[in-house]
Design an enzyme around this catalytic site. Structure first.
Site, PDB file in Angstrom:
ATOM      1  N   ASN A  76      22.450 -44.328  11.878  1.00 41.06           N
ATOM      2  CA  ASN A  76      22.258 -42.955  12.330  1.00 41.06           C
ATOM      3  C   ASN A  76      23.557 -42.228  12.006  1.00 41.06           C
ATOM      4  O   ASN A  76      24.531 -42.302  12.757  1.00 41.06           O
ATOM      5  CB  ASN A  76      21.948 -42.882  13.823  1.00 41.06           C
TER       6      ASN A  76
ATOM      7  N   GLU B 298      17.471 -45.810   7.881  1.00 50.24           N
ATOM      8  CA  GLU B 298      17.914 -44.539   8.479  1.00 50.24           C
ATOM      9  C   GLU B 298      17.250 -44.388   9.851  1.00 50.24           C
ATOM     10  O   GLU B 298      16.049 -44.636   9.990  1.00 50.24           O
ATOM     11  CB  GLU B 298      17.479 -43.402   7.545  1.00 50.24           C
TER      12      GLU B 298
HETATM   13  C1  DQA Z   1      20.485 -36.992  14.619  1.00 54.04           C
HETATM   14  C2  DQA Z   1      19.894 -35.769  13.896  1.00 54.04           C
HETATM   15  C3  DQA Z   1      20.970 -35.027  13.119  1.00 54.04           C
HETATM   16  O1  DQA Z   1      20.392 -33.894  12.493  1.00 54.04           O
HETATM   17  C4  DQA Z   1      22.065 -34.550  14.045  1.00 54.04           C
HETATM   18  O2  DQA Z   1      23.085 -33.957  13.310  1.00 54.04           O
HETATM   19  C5  DQA Z   1      22.588 -35.653  14.905  1.00 54.04           C
HETATM   20  C6  DQA Z   1      21.656 -36.587  15.503  1.00 54.04           C
HETATM   21  C7  DQA Z   1      19.447 -37.685  15.510  1.00 54.04           C
HETATM   22  O3  DQA Z   1      19.679 -38.841  15.874  1.00 54.04           O
HETATM   23  O4  DQA Z   1      18.436 -37.095  15.853  1.00 54.04           O
HETATM   24  O5  DQA Z   1      23.778 -35.732  15.163  1.00 54.04           O
HETATM   25  O6  DQA Z   1      20.927 -37.915  13.641  1.00 54.04           O
END
Ligand code: DQA
Length: 145
Positions: A77, A101
């Protein structure tokens, strides 16, 4: 049988889970999520190596370390770096390890600047929009690889 290791890499601002925009990301902390991953990993015979950093280059270094350390798969993440980091895209391609991802939210259902994922251009799979369960589902998929 030697235990397999799954590295769980978390990028910027994920250290603030629990208090960060809880209406989007929920109330669980990253430690809560890590504890659930460790418990599920024990059932699957998988050791969890869960890390968090706010720094892009550290994520690149850890991806390299995953390859050197014989890690089975990586859950990534990358937070906002998902949408900006060609360096992460290149690192995922370079290490030739399966990277899944992960997102708590569904970035494609949010602002348009979150719709592009450089990580997704090289990841073998993506689990998103399930809150903390995204990590658990991703771990089950990693175990099946
Ligand atoms: C995220 C989604 C991303 O767009 C955001 O910048 C995050 C968290 C998520 O886990 O939903 O920091 O990766």
């Amino acid at each position: 049988m030697t235990q397999r290791t799954v590295m769980v890499l978390n990028g910027p601002n994920l250290n603030l889970l629990g208090t960060r925009e809880p209406e989007i990301y929920g109330h669980d902390t990253l430690d809560d999520i890590a504890a659930r991953l460790v418990a599920r990993g024990a059932e699957l015979g998988i050791e969890i190596d869960c890390r968090q950093t706010n720094h892009e280059g550290m994520l690149v270094d850890w991806l390299h370390e995953a390859r050197e350390g014989g890690v089975h798969a990586v859950l990534l993440n990358a937070g906002a770096y998902t949408h900006t980091s060609i360096a992460l895209l290149d690192a995922i391609k370079a290490i030739q390890l399966p990277v899944i991802e992960v997102h708590l939210s569904d970035p494609e259902a949010r602002e348009s600047f979150r719709h592009l994922s450089y990580v997704g251009m090289a990841a073998v799979d993506c689990v998103k929009g399930l809150g903390p369960d995204s990590y658990l589902v991703a771990l089950d998929r990693a175990a099946a690889l």
